[in-house]
Design a protein around this motif. Sequence first.
Motif, PDB file in Angstrom:
ATOM      1  N   LEU A  21       0.824  -1.212   0.000  1.00 16.44           N
ATOM      2  CA  LEU A  21       0.000   0.000   0.000  1.00 16.44           C
ATOM      3  C   LEU A  21       0.860   1.266   0.000  1.00 16.44           C
ATOM      4  CD1 LEU A  21      -2.875  -0.956   2.447  1.00 16.44           C
ATOM      5  CD2 LEU A  21      -3.043  -0.545  -0.002  1.00 16.44           C
ATOM      6  N   VAL A  22       1.932   1.280   0.762  1.00 12.59           N
ATOM      7  CA  VAL A  22       2.806   2.448   0.806  1.00 12.59           C
ATOM      8  C   VAL A  22       3.504   2.652  -0.539  1.00 12.59           C
ATOM      9  CG1 VAL A  22       4.921   3.376   1.855  1.00 12.59           C
ATOM     10  CG2 VAL A  22       3.132   2.401   3.291  1.00 12.59           C
ATOM     11  N   VAL A  23       4.004   1.588  -1.134  1.00 12.49           N
ATOM     12  CA  VAL A  23       4.656   1.700  -2.443  1.00 12.49           C
ATOM     13  C   VAL A  23       3.650   2.197  -3.489  1.00 12.49           C
ATOM     14  CG1 VAL A  23       5.716   0.367  -4.313  1.00 12.49           C
ATOM     15  CG2 VAL A  23       6.472   0.040  -1.975  1.00 12.49           C
ATOM     16  N   GLY A  24       2.432   1.692  -3.461  1.00 13.18           N
ATOM     17  CA  GLY A  24       1.405   2.156  -4.400  1.00 13.18           C
ATOM     18  C   GLY A  24       1.078   3.625  -4.214  1.00 13.18           C
ATOM     19  N   ALA A  25       0.992   4.079  -2.976  1.00  9.52           N
ATOM     20  CA  ALA A  25       0.704   5.492  -2.707  1.00  9.52           C
ATOM     21  C   ALA A  25       1.840   6.383  -3.193  1.00  9.52           C
ATOM     22  CB  ALA A  25       0.460   5.694  -1.217  1.00  9.52           C
ATOM     23  N   VAL A  26       3.075   5.958  -2.999  1.00 11.22           N
ATOM     24  CA  VAL A  26       4.222   6.742  -3.465  1.00 11.22           C
ATOM     25  C   VAL A  26       4.226   6.829  -4.985  1.00 11.22           C
ATOM     26  CG1 VAL A  26       6.750   6.745  -3.628  1.00 11.22           C
ATOM     27  CG2 VAL A  26       5.643   6.327  -1.437  1.00 11.22           C
ATOM     28  N   LEU A  27       3.998   5.724  -5.663  1.00 15.53           N
ATOM     29  CA  LEU A  27       3.974   5.731  -7.125  1.00 15.53           C
ATOM     30  C   LEU A  27       2.827   6.581  -7.657  1.00 15.53           C
ATOM     31  CD1 LEU A  27       4.855   2.011  -7.922  1.00 15.53           C
ATOM     32  CD2 LEU A  27       6.323   4.018  -8.119  1.00 15.53           C
ATOM     33  N   LEU A  28       1.682   6.498  -7.019  1.00 10.50           N
ATOM     34  CA  LEU A  28       0.535   7.293  -7.440  1.00 10.50           C
ATOM     35  C   LEU A  28       0.799   8.789  -7.249  1.00 10.50           C
ATOM     36  CD1 LEU A  28      -2.389   7.125  -8.487  1.00 10.50           C
ATOM     37  CD2 LEU A  28      -3.110   7.080  -6.115  1.00 10.50           C
ATOM     38  N   SER A  29       1.402   9.172  -6.138  1.00  8.47           N
ATOM     39  CA  SER A  29       1.681  10.587  -5.901  1.00  8.47           C
ATOM     40  C   SER A  29       2.741  11.112  -6.869  1.00  8.47           C
ATOM     41  CB  SER A  29       2.099  10.825  -4.456  1.00  8.47           C
ATOM     42  OG  SER A  29       3.337  10.214  -4.200  1.00  8.47           O
ATOM     43  N   ARG A  30       3.732  10.303  -7.207  1.00 13.95           N
ATOM     44  CA  ARG A  30       4.738  10.724  -8.185  1.00 13.95           C
ATOM     45  C   ARG A  30       4.120  10.919  -9.554  1.00 13.95           C
ATOM     46  NH1 ARG A  30      10.057   7.331  -8.220  1.00 13.95           N
ATOM     47  NH2 ARG A  30      10.490   8.928  -9.734  1.00 13.95           N
ATOM     48  N   SER A  31       3.227  10.017  -9.947  1.00 12.27           N
ATOM     49  CA  SER A  31       2.562  10.142 -11.237  1.00 12.27           C
ATOM     50  C   SER A  31       1.681  11.385 -11.274  1.00 12.27           C
ATOM     51  CB  SER A  31       1.725   8.892 -11.509  1.00 12.27           C
ATOM     52  OG  SER A  31       0.989   9.040 -12.695  1.00 12.27           O
ATOM     53  N   LEU A  32       0.950  11.642 -10.193  1.00 17.99           N
ATOM     54  CA  LEU A  32       0.090  12.818 -10.121  1.00 17.99           C
ATOM     55  C   LEU A  32       0.914  14.090 -10.208  1.00 17.99           C
ATOM     56  CD1 LEU A  32      -2.711  14.078  -9.604  1.00 17.99           C
ATOM     57  CD2 LEU A  32      -2.187  13.945  -7.187  1.00 17.99           C
ATOM     58  N   THR A  33       2.042  14.141  -9.516  1.00 19.70           N
ATOM     59  CA  THR A  33       2.912  15.312  -9.558  1.00 19.70           C
ATOM     60  C   THR A  33       3.432  15.547 -10.966  1.00 19.70           C
ATOM     61  OG1 THR A  33       3.562  14.889  -7.280  1.00 19.70           O
ATOM     62  CG2 THR A  33       4.984  16.343  -8.554  1.00 19.70           C
ATOM     63  N   LYS A  34       3.808  14.486 -11.645  1.00 23.45           N
ATOM     64  CA  LYS A  34       4.316  14.599 -13.005  1.00 23.45           C
ATOM     65  C   LYS A  34       3.252  15.160 -13.941  1.00 23.45           C
ATOM     66  CE  LYS A  34       5.177  11.321 -16.445  1.00 23.45           C
ATOM     67  NZ  LYS A  34       5.584   9.993 -16.847  1.00 23.45           N
ATOM     68  N   HIS A  35       2.033  14.666 -13.821  1.00 24.21           N
ATOM     69  CA  HIS A  35       0.950  15.138 -14.680  1.00 24.21           C
ATOM     70  C   HIS A  35       0.580  16.585 -14.367  1.00 24.21           C
ATOM     71  CE1 HIS A  35      -0.020  11.592 -17.010  1.00 24.21           C
ATOM     72  NE2 HIS A  35       0.189  10.876 -15.917  1.00 24.21           N
ATOM     73  N   LEU A  36       0.583  16.965 -13.093  1.00 24.05           N
ATOM     74  CA  LEU A  36       0.264  18.343 -12.741  1.00 24.05           C
ATOM     75  C   LEU A  36       1.323  19.311 -13.252  1.00 24.05           C
ATOM     76  CD1 LEU A  36      -1.192  18.028  -9.143  1.00 24.05           C
ATOM     77  CD2 LEU A  36      -2.394  18.603 -11.244  1.00 24.05           C
ATOM     78  N   ARG A  37       2.577  18.929 -13.207  1.00 25.09           N
ATOM     79  CA  ARG A  37       3.632  19.786 -13.750  1.00 25.09           C
ATOM     80  C   ARG A  37       3.457  19.973 -15.246  1.00 25.09           C
ATOM     81  NH1 ARG A  37       8.352  17.042 -10.600  1.00 25.09           N
ATOM     82  NH2 ARG A  37       8.264  18.215  -8.666  1.00 25.09           N
ATOM     83  N   LYS A  38       3.106  18.899 -15.946  1.00 24.69           N
ATOM     84  CA  LYS A  38       2.928  18.969 -17.390  1.00 24.69           C
ATOM     85  C   LYS A  38       1.753  19.885 -17.738  1.00 24.69           C
ATOM     86  CE  LYS A  38       2.592  14.998 -19.400  1.00 24.69           C
ATOM     87  NZ  LYS A  38       2.212  13.807 -20.146  1.00 24.69           N
ATOM     88  N   VAL A  39       0.675  19.804 -16.994  1.00 27.91           N
ATOM     89  CA  VAL A  39      -0.499  20.629 -17.261  1.00 27.91           C
ATOM     90  C   VAL A  39      -0.185  22.098 -16.992  1.00 27.91           C
ATOM     91  CG1 VAL A  39      -2.814  21.174 -16.417  1.00 27.91           C
ATOM     92  CG2 VAL A  39      -2.189  18.822 -16.873  1.00 27.91           C
ATOM     93  N   ARG A  40       0.512  22.401 -15.929  1.00 29.60           N
ATOM     94  CA  ARG A  40       0.817  23.786 -15.581  1.00 29.60           C
ATOM     95  C   ARG A  40       1.805  24.426 -16.537  1.00 29.60           C
ATOM     96  NH1 ARG A  40       2.566  23.330  -9.736  1.00 29.60           N
ATOM     97  NH2 ARG A  40       0.973  21.888  -9.140  1.00 29.60           N
TER      98      ARG A  40
END
Length: 72
Positions: A21-40
Amino acid sequence: MRVLEFTGGPGFLAFVATFVLVVGAVLLSRSLTKHLRKVRTHPPADTAAPSTLAQAAPTPASPAEPEAPQHS
């Protein structure tokens, strides 16, 4: 009468489940950060800013007579 004391813990399976669960949360947050940077930082080229769209779009002329309601 003999009282049994609980000496075990959650065990290895609980550790593995928590770790996954912790590894999944870390991967999900990294992916979200990457997508938000691209959108901005890189908006799509085919979309214009809302202010330029409002200036470029012609305003429709108001009809002389309102349309009659259609009955089904």
